[in-house]
Write an enzyme that holds these catalytic residues in place. Structure first.
Site, PDB file in Angstrom:
ATOM      1  N   CYS B  82       0.693  -1.260   0.129  1.00 63.80           N
ATOM      2  CA  CYS B  82       0.021   0.100   0.041  1.00 63.80           C
ATOM      3  C   CYS B  82       0.893   1.315  -0.071  1.00 63.80           C
ATOM      4  O   CYS B  82       0.631   2.164  -0.743  1.00 63.80           O
ATOM      5  CB  CYS B  82      -0.823   0.105   1.292  1.00 63.80           C
ATOM      6  SG  CYS B  82      -1.914  -1.548   1.545  1.00 63.80           S
ATOM      7  N   CYS B 120      -7.868  -1.958  -5.366  1.00 61.77           N
ATOM      8  CA  CYS B 120      -6.494  -1.716  -5.409  1.00 61.77           C
ATOM      9  C   CYS B 120      -5.499  -3.128  -5.468  1.00 61.77           C
ATOM     10  O   CYS B 120      -4.530  -3.105  -6.217  1.00 61.77           O
ATOM     11  CB  CYS B 120      -6.078  -0.981  -4.385  1.00 61.77           C
ATOM     12  SG  CYS B 120      -5.005   0.482  -4.604  1.00 61.77           S
ATOM     13  N   CYS B 183     -35.025  -1.419  10.114  1.00 67.69           N
ATOM     14  CA  CYS B 183     -33.910  -0.625  10.623  1.00 67.69           C
ATOM     15  C   CYS B 183     -34.662   0.335  11.661  1.00 67.69           C
ATOM     16  O   CYS B 183     -34.270   0.583  12.840  1.00 67.69           O
ATOM     17  CB  CYS B 183     -32.915  -0.144   9.861  1.00 67.69           C
ATOM     18  SG  CYS B 183     -32.471  -1.184   8.557  1.00 67.69           S
ATOM     19  N   ARG B 224     -22.427  -6.396  10.821  1.00 72.86           N
ATOM     20  CA  ARG B 224     -23.390  -5.945  11.829  1.00 72.86           C
ATOM     21  C   ARG B 224     -24.682  -5.938  11.111  1.00 72.86           C
ATOM     22  O   ARG B 224     -25.791  -6.328  11.816  1.00 72.86           O
ATOM     23  CB  ARG B 224     -22.875  -4.447  12.290  1.00 72.86           C
ATOM     24  CG  ARG B 224     -23.770  -4.249  13.748  1.00 72.86           C
ATOM     25  CD  ARG B 224     -23.346  -4.953  14.933  1.00 72.86           C
ATOM     26  NE  ARG B 224     -24.220  -4.917  15.888  1.00 72.86           N
ATOM     27  CZ  ARG B 224     -25.760  -5.692  15.954  1.00 72.86           C
ATOM     28  NH1 ARG B 224     -25.885  -6.292  15.189  1.00 72.86           N
ATOM     29  NH2 ARG B 224     -26.346  -5.568  17.202  1.00 72.86           N
ATOM     30  N   CYS B 228     -28.066  -8.084  12.328  1.00 71.98           N
ATOM     31  CA  CYS B 228     -29.424  -7.344  12.520  1.00 71.98           C
ATOM     32  C   CYS B 228     -30.486  -7.741  11.735  1.00 71.98           C
ATOM     33  O   CYS B 228     -31.412  -8.206  12.361  1.00 71.98           O
ATOM     34  CB  CYS B 228     -29.439  -5.756  12.145  1.00 71.98           C
ATOM     35  SG  CYS B 228     -28.974  -4.667  13.745  1.00 71.98           S
TER      36      CYS B 228
END
Lengths: 153, 267
Positions: B82, B120, B183, B224, B228
């Protein structure tokens, strides 16, 4: 477990008989709404309050304390604050009104967070293992209702 | 351990003196609250916040450090790291955490840090893409976002991002799963309320990758989202998909002005 197996058997059988008519695959009992209530028992039978309490507490079933406070159940940990406290609820509502709110609250309160505990269709992206199934069976709804009806002021 | 016990005792004493809801209203959360927008930090327990606040105790910092090592390590057929192109991350990456996801004109779609890193790797480094929540990916994403630590979230939702934003908003408000919740039912309508033993937060994304005590490691925002979705018994999407990218943009926009907290610590 037994009732679920019977229900599944029913679904499979219906699938064989009427493959094209997916509406008949519904896992929910039929009911009639009048005066913002479901006045008749979903099963034609009375509920069992003792079993209803078990279903009410079971975290994979009703899991009612996740959202509601019930003072008489203070021996149970972690009551939620999402819904109203249920103490005295049977003094405020008629049995049919409470049945409707357990079956599908959205019929009377469109924006509620409360799940419909007895609805199997019209839902978006349901996980495979729950597809076509209701959260509670018709008799479990009646049992929970019988237990909730003991919550008088 | 001793210190944690002391903090816990302190919380216990506070809980006895004042109901917790009232403590919330009176508390000044400083930079963690901007108007009505509140970081998950403000809903976390005092002892959880203390772990986040201390760089030596914050376990997410181990991933930041790993990311820094990977940043400098050559990988792939092009023989690059990088650092070969991006040099000093504290300079070249300093606005990434606060502005991503962005609409990338060259590929004509929305891109988050994870997907940008993998592009990349495949295009420039000629290296294999990383799995979404792998140690290397979490490390470099944490390291890159850490360079924006404390900067206010400031994502763009116009231009090419506009249609993605709209899709994200629709996702956010769409009921899903057997429990039929969107949500917004938890994170708008009920933020601050207890659901079982947990306080519902506003579901902000400014601390990701977030170290969850429950996971015992950091995880991506998309991980996450999957959790949920499964909790409402809905079929989740795969990490890195367009649906979750759109949702990520909407969630980050909800947190405009909150500081980048990477790596946040939550329960």
């Amino acid at each position: 477990m037994n009732t679920r197996r019977i229900a599944l058997g029913g679904i499979a059988l219906a699938g064989l008989v009427a493959f094209a008519a997916s509406a008949t695959l519904s896992g929910a009992a039929e009911y009639k709404v009048e005066d913002e209530a479901i006045k008749a028992s979903l099963t034609g039978k009375a509920g069992d309050a003792g079993n209803g309490k078990k279903v009410f507490l079971n975290r994979k079933k009703g899991n009612c304390l996740a959202c509601h406070v019930v003072a008489s159940l203070k021996d149970q940990p972690f009551h939620g604050q999402v819904g109203p406290p249920l103490d005295g609820t049977a003094s405020r509502w008629k049995e049919g009104e409470l049945r409707l709110r357990i079956v599908n609250s959205k019929i009377v309160n469109k924006d509620t967070i409360m799940p419909a505990f007895h609805r199997a269709e019209g839902l978006h992206r349901v996980l495979k293992k729950f597809k076509g199934k209701t959260v509670l069976s018709a008799q479990e709804v009646e049992d929970v209702l019988a237990y909730v009806m003991t919550m008088k002021e | 351990m001793k210190r944690k016990a002391l903090v816990l005792a302190g919380v216990g004493a506070a809980a006895l003196a004042v109901p917790s809801v009232m403590t919330f209203a009176a508390e000044d959360f400083g930079k963690y609250q901007v108007g009505d927008t509140r970081s998950g930090y403000t809903f976390a327990k005092v002892e959880t916040r203390a772990i986040q606040d201390d760089d030596f105790e914050n376990p997410g910092m181990l991933w930041v450090e790993h990311g820094e090592e990977v940043w400098e390590t050559v990988d792939g057929k092009a023989g690059k790291s990088c650092k070969s192109c991006h040099a000093d991350a504290s300079d070249t990456m300093k606005n990434v955490g606060s502005t991503y996801p962005v609409f990338a004109k060259d590929i004509g779609k929305l891109e988050n840090v994870e997907n940008r890193i993998n592009r990349c790797r495949t295009d420039n480094m000629k290296a294999k893409p990383w799995k979404y929540d792998s140690r290397d990916m979490l490390g470099v994403v944490s390291y890159v976002k850490r360079q924006s630590f404390g900067q206010p979230m400031n994502v763009k939702i116009d231009g090419g991002a506009a249609s993605w934003f709209k899709k994200g908003e629709e996702f956010y408000n769409q009921r899903r799963g057997q429990l039929d919740m969107a949500c917004k039912h938890c994170h708008v309508d009920n933020a601050g309320n207890m659901i079982r033993a947990n306080t519902l937060s506003q579901g902000q994304g400014n601390g990701f990758p977030t170290y969850r005590l429950k996971w015992q490691k950091p995880g991506s925002l998309h991980r996450r989202f999957r959790g949920c979705n499964k909790q409402v018994r809905a079929k989740p999407y795969k990490t890195g998909t367009d649906e979750y990218l759109a949702l990520e943009l909407y969630v980050m926009w909800r947190g405009q002005g909150l500081p980048v907290e990477t790596p946040a610590v939550r329960n």
